[in-house]
Design an enzyme around this catalytic site. Structure first.
Site, PDB file in Angstrom:
ATOM      1  N   TRP A   1       1.429  -2.580   3.355  1.00 50.10           N
ATOM      2  CA  TRP A   1       1.414  -1.394   2.486  1.00 50.10           C
ATOM      3  C   TRP A   1       0.465  -0.320   3.035  1.00 50.10           C
ATOM      4  O   TRP A   1      -0.385   0.220   2.329  1.00 50.10           O
ATOM      5  CB  TRP A   1       1.010  -1.781   1.064  1.00 50.10           C
ATOM      6  CG  TRP A   1       1.962  -2.682   0.343  1.00 50.10           C
ATOM      7  CD1 TRP A   1       2.869  -3.551   0.881  1.00 50.10           C
ATOM      8  CD2 TRP A   1       2.075  -2.834  -1.084  1.00 50.10           C
ATOM      9  NE1 TRP A   1       3.539  -4.230  -0.100  1.00 50.10           N
ATOM     10  CE2 TRP A   1       3.081  -3.813  -1.324  1.00 50.10           C
ATOM     11  CE3 TRP A   1       1.434  -2.260  -2.180  1.00 50.10           C
ATOM     12  CZ2 TRP A   1       3.462  -4.212  -2.603  1.00 50.10           C
ATOM     13  CZ3 TRP A   1       1.807  -2.666  -3.447  1.00 50.10           C
ATOM     14  CH2 TRP A   1       2.816  -3.620  -3.661  1.00 50.10           C
TER      15      TRP A   1
ATOM     16  N   TYR B   1      -0.420  -4.617  15.897  1.00 50.54           N
ATOM     17  CA  TYR B   1      -0.323  -4.680  14.437  1.00 50.54           C
ATOM     18  C   TYR B   1       1.058  -5.168  14.022  1.00 50.54           C
ATOM     19  O   TYR B   1       2.078  -4.686  14.516  1.00 50.54           O
ATOM     20  CB  TYR B   1      -0.609  -3.308  13.824  1.00 50.54           C
ATOM     21  CG  TYR B   1      -1.989  -2.815  14.172  1.00 50.54           C
ATOM     22  CD1 TYR B   1      -3.092  -3.158  13.393  1.00 50.54           C
ATOM     23  CD2 TYR B   1      -2.209  -2.050  15.317  1.00 50.54           C
ATOM     24  CE1 TYR B   1      -4.371  -2.735  13.737  1.00 50.54           C
ATOM     25  CE2 TYR B   1      -3.476  -1.616  15.668  1.00 50.54           C
ATOM     26  CZ  TYR B   1      -4.557  -1.960  14.870  1.00 50.54           C
ATOM     27  OH  TYR B   1      -5.820  -1.558  15.230  1.00 50.54           O
TER      28      TYR B   1
ATOM     29  N   THR C   1       3.086  -7.264  10.343  1.00 51.92           N
ATOM     30  CA  THR C   1       3.422  -6.927   8.970  1.00 51.92           C
ATOM     31  C   THR C   1       3.521  -8.136   8.047  1.00 51.92           C
ATOM     32  O   THR C   1       3.821  -9.259   8.491  1.00 51.92           O
ATOM     33  CB  THR C   1       4.771  -6.166   8.943  1.00 51.92           C
ATOM     34  OG1 THR C   1       5.150  -5.904   7.590  1.00 51.92           O
ATOM     35  CG2 THR C   1       5.869  -6.978   9.599  1.00 51.92           C
ATOM     36  N   ASP C   2       3.314  -7.873   6.755  1.00 46.75           N
ATOM     37  CA  ASP C   2       3.554  -8.875   5.722  1.00 46.75           C
ATOM     38  C   ASP C   2       5.029  -9.217   5.583  1.00 46.75           C
ATOM     39  O   ASP C   2       5.381 -10.238   4.986  1.00 46.75           O
ATOM     40  CB  ASP C   2       3.015  -8.371   4.375  1.00 46.75           C
ATOM     41  CG  ASP C   2       3.592  -7.013   3.984  1.00 46.75           C
ATOM     42  OD1 ASP C   2       3.737  -6.144   4.866  1.00 46.75           O
ATOM     43  OD2 ASP C   2       3.891  -6.811   2.794  1.00 46.75           O
TER      44      ASP C   2
ATOM     45  N   GLN D   1       0.342   7.322  11.907  1.00 41.52           N
ATOM     46  CA  GLN D   1      -0.798   7.469  11.002  1.00 41.52           C
ATOM     47  C   GLN D   1      -1.986   6.608  11.409  1.00 41.52           C
ATOM     48  O   GLN D   1      -3.139   7.060  11.355  1.00 41.52           O
ATOM     49  CB  GLN D   1      -0.380   7.203   9.558  1.00 41.52           C
ATOM     50  CG  GLN D   1       0.227   5.848   9.265  1.00 41.52           C
ATOM     51  CD  GLN D   1       0.629   5.708   7.791  1.00 41.52           C
ATOM     52  OE1 GLN D   1       0.445   6.604   6.984  1.00 41.52           O
ATOM     53  NE2 GLN D   1       1.187   4.559   7.447  1.00 41.52           N
TER      54      GLN D   1
ATOM     55  N   THR E   1       9.375   1.340  12.058  1.00 40.95           N
ATOM     56  CA  THR E   1       8.918   0.985  10.709  1.00 40.95           C
ATOM     57  C   THR E   1       9.859   1.452   9.602  1.00 40.95           C
ATOM     58  O   THR E   1       9.533   1.287   8.421  1.00 40.95           O
ATOM     59  CB  THR E   1       7.525   1.576  10.445  1.00 40.95           C
ATOM     60  OG1 THR E   1       7.577   3.003  10.631  1.00 40.95           O
ATOM     61  CG2 THR E   1       6.488   0.981  11.396  1.00 40.95           C
TER      62      THR E   1
ATOM     63  N   LYS F   1       9.659  -7.753  13.946  1.00 42.45           N
ATOM     64  CA  LYS F   1       8.208  -7.788  14.089  1.00 42.45           C
ATOM     65  C   LYS F   1       7.729  -9.208  14.393  1.00 42.45           C
ATOM     66  O   LYS F   1       6.800  -9.406  15.191  1.00 42.45           O
ATOM     67  CB  LYS F   1       7.532  -7.265  12.826  1.00 42.45           C
ATOM     68  CG  LYS F   1       7.694  -5.762  12.611  1.00 42.45           C
ATOM     69  CD  LYS F   1       7.008  -4.940  13.691  1.00 42.45           C
ATOM     70  CE  LYS F   1       5.504  -4.976  13.553  1.00 42.45           C
ATOM     71  NZ  LYS F   1       4.823  -4.115  14.578  1.00 42.45           N
TER      72      LYS F   1
ATOM     73  N   TYR G   1      13.660  -5.576   9.938  1.00 43.74           N
ATOM     74  CA  TYR G   1      12.296  -5.132  10.268  1.00 43.74           C
ATOM     75  C   TYR G   1      11.355  -6.332  10.407  1.00 43.74           C
ATOM     76  O   TYR G   1      10.687  -6.488  11.429  1.00 43.74           O
ATOM     77  CB  TYR G   1      11.787  -4.171   9.197  1.00 43.74           C
ATOM     78  CG  TYR G   1      10.318  -3.849   9.333  1.00 43.74           C
ATOM     79  CD1 TYR G   1       9.835  -3.149  10.430  1.00 43.74           C
ATOM     80  CD2 TYR G   1       9.397  -4.262   8.360  1.00 43.74           C
ATOM     81  CE1 TYR G   1       8.483  -2.865  10.564  1.00 43.74           C
ATOM     82  CE2 TYR G   1       8.053  -3.979   8.486  1.00 43.74           C
ATOM     83  CZ  TYR G   1       7.600  -3.281   9.584  1.00 43.74           C
ATOM     84  OH  TYR G   1       6.260  -3.009   9.716  1.00 43.74           O
TER      85      TYR G   1
END
Length: 300
Positions: A156, A105, A107-108, A15, A68, A135, A131
């Site tokens: 998100w 990129y 992630t939180d 995406q 992901t 990351k 995950y």
């Protein structure tokens, strides 16, 4: 060998990668890198990546590819580590050797969600599951390579297309009369259109001749503000009804994470502080509600 191309986008079918391709191709020669292109860029096969990248000879790489599937990662830890940690390390090593920048990129989910204030880049990481752990390992591998790198931790993420919370809610609105949505997890929904806009700002800086390029490192890049999954869903339905995207909205019931168990634990609080990215990279912000309005405008 083909003429060098300024930008190679890995994960171009996802995406974020899809939107980056659509936005950048008007102004830059870009190459889409996926498992199905020729050459193939398969992060599940790290030994093939160096030659595939070399055949394109990019001047900059943007890595949007990742494993992901948060819950599935718990049962596929080796694959998740290969895609999220080992392969980014290989990509970064290429960038170091070729002396080209890498945008990546993250992630939180590198945080455990126990904080009560937005996380800064200096806060202690403590991922709860495979995950987030893989990351984080990817971040560390990129930093260890010594390449010029910009790691954007985001959260998100959703887009007008693809599999994400927004589109799941819109689909369920046509299938269900009622939905139960978790309300004890807080975060910042982040639209891919915002990420593309700010990534483009960085690209313009990197294209300018300079002896002092923006500093490498980890940066938090999310939409501003915070909400819960429950309130995010309520806003999705409200705007979608106004725009005629859906004809009716399901009745929403707020539940706790304990009432909706999943294989992987999620951080209860994963709001990220974006001060550093604004101060050091001069990137801008967009409130998550404004971003949602913009995204749904594209779907109307």
């Amino acid at each position: 060998m083909p003429d060098p191309t300024p930008v190679l986008i890995l994960g171009a079918a996802g995406q974020l990668g899809h939107e980056l391709m659509a936005h950048l191709r008007a102004d830059l020669p870009v190459v889409a890198g996926t498992r199905h292109t020729s050459p193939a860029f398969d992060l599940a096969a790290p030994n093939s990546l160096h030659d595939a990248i070399h055949s394109v000879a990019p001047k900059l790489i943007i890595n949007c590819a990742a494993y992901t599937a948060v819950d599935k990662a718990e049962s596929e830890p080796e694959l998740a580590e290969t895609v999220n940690a080992i392969s980014p390390g290989v990509i970064a090593e290429y960038c170091a050797q070729a002396r080209i920048p890498l945008i990546h990129y993250s992630t939180d989910y590198v945080f455990d969600g126990s904080a009560h204030h937005p996380y800064t880049e200096e806060d202690r990481t403590a991922p709860l599951g495979v995950y987030g752990r893989t990351k984080l390992l990817g971040e560390q591998a990129i930093a260890a390579s010594g390449c010029q790198h910009y790691i954007f931790r985001t959260s998100w993420v959703y887009a007008a297309h693809g599999q994400n919370f927004l589109n799941t809610m819109l689909r369920l609105a046509t299938e269900r009369d009622a939905l139960s949505i978790v309300e004890d997890q807080k975060g910042s929904p982040t639209w891919t259109g915002f990420l593309v806009r700010e990534t483009t700002r960085l690209l313009k800086q990197l294209q300018e001749p300079s002896h002092n390029p923006p500093a490498s490192g980890v940066y938090h890049l999310t939409c501003s503000g915070e909400t819960t999954w429950y309130d995010f869903a309520a806003n999705i339905f409200e705007i979608a009804l106004q725009r005629g995207i859906i004809e009716r909205a399901p009745k929403l019931t707020a539940i706790t994470s304990d009432q909706y168990p999943t294989p992987a634990n999620r951080p209860h609080y994963s709001v990220l502080d974006n001060s550093k990215v604004r101060q050091q990279l001069q990137l801008q912000s967009m409130h998550w509600k404004e971003a949602l309005e913009n995204c749904l405008r594209h779907k109307a």
